[in-house]
Design a protein around this motif. Structure first.
Motif, mmCIF file in Angstrom:
data_model
loop_
_atom_site.group_PDB
_atom_site.id
_atom_site.type_symbol
_atom_site.label_atom_id
_atom_site.label_comp_id
_atom_site.label_asym_id
_atom_site.label_seq_id
_atom_site.Cartn_x
_atom_site.Cartn_y
_atom_site.Cartn_z
ATOM 1 N N LEU A 198 28.808 20.892 36.805
ATOM 2 C CA LEU A 198 30.255 20.819 36.992
ATOM 3 C C LEU A 198 30.606 20.279 38.375
ATOM 4 N N ASP B 269 32.588 29.772 48.176
ATOM 5 C CA ASP B 269 31.256 29.766 48.784
ATOM 6 C C ASP B 269 31.112 28.563 49.701
ATOM 7 N N ASP C 13 37.073 25.298 34.233
ATOM 8 C CA ASP C 13 37.667 26.614 34.521
ATOM 9 C C ASP C 13 37.177 27.216 35.835
ATOM 10 N N ARG C 14 36.716 26.361 36.749
ATOM 11 C CA ARG C 14 36.302 26.814 38.085
ATOM 12 C C ARG C 14 37.003 25.948 39.122
ATOM 13 N N ARG C 15 37.213 26.557 40.281
ATOM 14 C CA ARG C 15 37.834 25.817 41.378
ATOM 15 C C ARG C 15 36.743 25.356 42.342
ATOM 16 N N TRP C 16 36.838 24.085 42.733
ATOM 17 C CA TRP C 16 35.838 23.450 43.577
ATOM 18 C C TRP C 16 36.497 22.900 44.828
ATOM 19 N N THR D 11 40.203 21.874 39.907
ATOM 20 C CA THR D 11 39.659 22.727 38.862
ATOM 21 C C THR D 11 38.939 21.863 37.834
ATOM 22 N N THR D 12 37.699 22.218 37.555
ATOM 23 C CA THR D 12 36.893 21.579 36.518
ATOM 24 C C THR D 12 36.079 22.669 35.841
ATOM 25 N N THR E 17 31.611 25.520 45.766
ATOM 26 C CA THR E 17 32.537 26.381 45.035
ATOM 27 C C THR E 17 33.663 26.756 45.985
ATOM 28 N N GLU E 18 34.796 27.122 45.450
ATOM 29 C CA GLU E 18 35.945 27.423 46.309
ATOM 30 C C GLU E 18 35.652 28.583 47.261
ATOM 31 N N GLU F 204 24.722 25.098 35.266
ATOM 32 C CA GLU F 204 26.120 24.828 34.929
ATOM 33 C C GLU F 204 26.926 24.518 36.190
ATOM 34 N N GLU F 205 26.708 25.298 37.247
ATOM 35 C CA GLU F 205 27.415 25.074 38.508
ATOM 36 C C GLU F 205 27.126 23.681 39.053
#
Length: 85
Positions: free
Chosen positions: A9, A71, A42-45, A39-40, A68-69, A5-6
């Motif tokens: 997205l 990491d 429901d996660r921030r990138w 945000t895509t 990821t925001e 999923e990560e």
């Protein structure tokens, strides 16, 4: 499943940034930010775009990296070529 999923997205974010870079005029590309957060799913990138010269006059390679925001590991990347003319 969470890793898949990560990557999917993050790939959407990278692909969207690549399309924007291809569709932008040369002036817009040079003026656009090279770093950002969006945000895509429901996660921030966090994304980073770099324009790299090639051996062909007037043609550049655009590289987009997405993490990821919180990491620093690379979740997705995309590369496209385009003319600056």
């Amino acid at each position: 499943a969470a890793l898949v999923e990560e990557r999917v997205l993050a790939g959407v974010v990278a692909d969207n940034r690549a399309v924007e870079a291809v569709l932008a005029s040369a002036a817009e590309l040079q003026a656009a930010p090279t770093l950002g957060i969006e945000t895509t799913g429901d996660r921030r990138w966090r994304w980073h775009r770099q324009v790299v010269a090639t051996d062909m006059d007037g043609v550049v390679r655009i590289e987009i990296d997405v993490t990821t925001e919180a990491d620093v590991h690379l979740a997705a990347e995309a590369s496209v070529f385009r003319s600056l003319r």
